[in-house]
Design an enzyme around this catalytic site. Structure first.
Site, short mmCIF file in Angstrom:
data_model
loop_
_atom_site.label_atom_id
_atom_site.label_comp_id
_atom_site.label_asym_id
_atom_site.label_seq_id
_atom_site.Cartn_x
_atom_site.Cartn_y
_atom_site.Cartn_z
N GLN A 82 6.37 -23.17 51.77
CA GLN A 82 6.69 -23.02 51.32
C GLN A 82 8.01 -23.47 50.84
O GLN A 82 8.73 -24.12 50.47
CB GLN A 82 6.95 -21.60 49.77
CG GLN A 82 4.76 -21.90 48.99
CD GLN A 82 5.68 -19.78 49.00
OE1 GLN A 82 5.90 -19.31 49.06
NE2 GLN A 82 4.27 -20.01 48.71
N HIS A 146 7.15 -17.62 50.40
CA HIS A 146 8.14 -16.87 50.18
C HIS A 146 9.62 -16.86 50.61
O HIS A 146 10.48 -16.18 51.03
CB HIS A 146 8.12 -15.52 49.95
CG HIS A 146 5.97 -15.02 49.88
ND1 HIS A 146 5.73 -13.97 49.61
CD2 HIS A 146 5.81 -15.93 48.70
CE1 HIS A 146 5.09 -14.06 48.95
NE2 HIS A 146 4.56 -15.26 48.87
#
Ligand SMILES: [Ca+2]
Length: 366
Positions: A82, A146
């Protein structure tokens, strides 16, 4: 997703729209395509767009949709999972100072973490000058999950930055000595505003505004002057919050979600001393990007509503508010691809970015 699956999803959505009695489809005008996992869009003067691509490029898209060469001067980013180049916003005085703020997964000792940088866009708009990291999340962690990473300039000129808990460090979201699972507030030079809630508290990072967050990929300034955020829950339990200074938003102790695969997570959904979300989603929609509609473009009915992107289901949700609470939620625009960012342009239209290898910048019209 293959064509058949997309067609199925479109058919499913059409049924939902029909049953909800929604009148009129939302038109999608593709402004630009062939963007590589675009993450954020900011609006430059003269109808141009500044777009980040997660692998580590920032580009300008002309008003006619031409995608420019990558800007020179973007720092090296940890482009894995991510992570990568994520949010970008203009300084409120951009017209005079050419200043932008952007955040990204910054590699370094121990792994990577979310960093916030300031730069000036060169007069010819080909490069970033005077790039300076003004804040970095500590500690760095070896994780590709995250990062959070939305930036909001508040009315007083301070900057808010959201940060995730890196998945592997969720318990740190409850500890004040680090920046894991926090929203921070800093000045445009990276200094700590003297009225931050934990200034002077021993063992607390003074940049912290609020804590107990999981992964906040949406933040925007509300018409009420407060910063509104959303964050991903685990399995279920995505939330909208309006974080107040010094408050604990509960993760991973409380959540309206559950363990992946089922099972209670933490201590349930409520606990004294921990804030309840303003709104939550079960099942999760995987929210990213959010914007208040303040223009008259879509008529009086939609003005003032909140719009949130869904990565998981590929739509834009409309949330109607009443006395600061969500009164009604509807699937407003079915995009069909992962919606990464939702913004209102200076022209009053809503724009979205799709998080795909062939990502698009799309203008939405009623
Ligand atoms: Ca929470």
């Amino acid at each position: 997703m293959n064509f058949a699956a997309k067609a199925l999803r479109r058919a499913f959505f059409a049924t939902l729209v029909a049953s909800a009695g929604v009148a009129g489809a939302v038109q999608q005008e593709v402004v630009a395509s062939r963007l590589d996992h675009p993450w954020a869009v900011a609006f430059l003067p003269e109808g141009r767009f500044l777009v980040t691509e997660r692998p580590g490029r920032m580009r300008i898209v002309d008003a006619d949709g031409r995608v420019g060469a990558p800007l020179v001067g973007v720092p090296t980013v940890a482009a894995r999972g991510q992570g990568g180049l994520l949010d970008v916003v203009l300084d409120s005085a951009f017209a005079g100072n050419r200043t932008v703020y952007f955040c990204y997964a910054e590699p370094g000792d121990g792994g990577n973490s979310t960093a916030l940088a300031r730069a000036k866009l060169s007069a010819d708009a080909t490069r970033l000058d005077e790039v300076k990291v003004i804040f970095r999340q500590l500690p760095k962690v070896d994780s590709s999950y995250h990062f959070g990473c939305r930036i909001v300039e508040a009315q007083d000129g301070t900057l808010f930055l959201t940060m995730g808990e890196r998945n592997s460090r969720r318990d740190d979201a409850q500890r004040l000595a680090n920046h894991i699972g926090k929203m921070v507030r800093i000045t445009k030079d990276g200094a700590v505003p003297p009225d931050n809630p934990f200034v002077g508290r021993s063992g607390a990072a003074p940049e912290i505004w609020s804590y107990g967050h999981r992964n906040m990929q949406g933040a925007t300034l509300g018409p009420d002057g407060r910063v509104w955020t959303h964050e991903h829950g685990p399995q279920g339990g995505d939330e909208i919050n309006v974080p107040l200074p010094g408050r604990n938003y509960g993760w991973p102790v409380i959540t309206h979600g559950e363990q992946y695969g089922g099972g209670k997570m933490g201590e349930g959904s409520a606990k004294a001393g921990m804030e309840q979300p303003l709104h939550y989603w079960v099942p999760s929609i995987a929210p990213s990007g959010m914007a208040f509609l303040t223009s008259d473009r879509y008529g009086a009915d939609l003005k003032g509503d909140l719009f949130v992107g869904s990565l998981k289901f590929g739509y834009v949700a409309r949330l109607e508010l009443e006395n600061g609470k969500v009164r009604r939620e509807t699937k407003w625009a079915e995009i069909g691809d992962r919606v990464r960012d939702v913004r209102q342009g200076p022209d009053g239209w809503l724009y979205v970015l799709t998080d795909e290898g062939n990502g698009k910048l799309i203008r939405l019209k009623p």
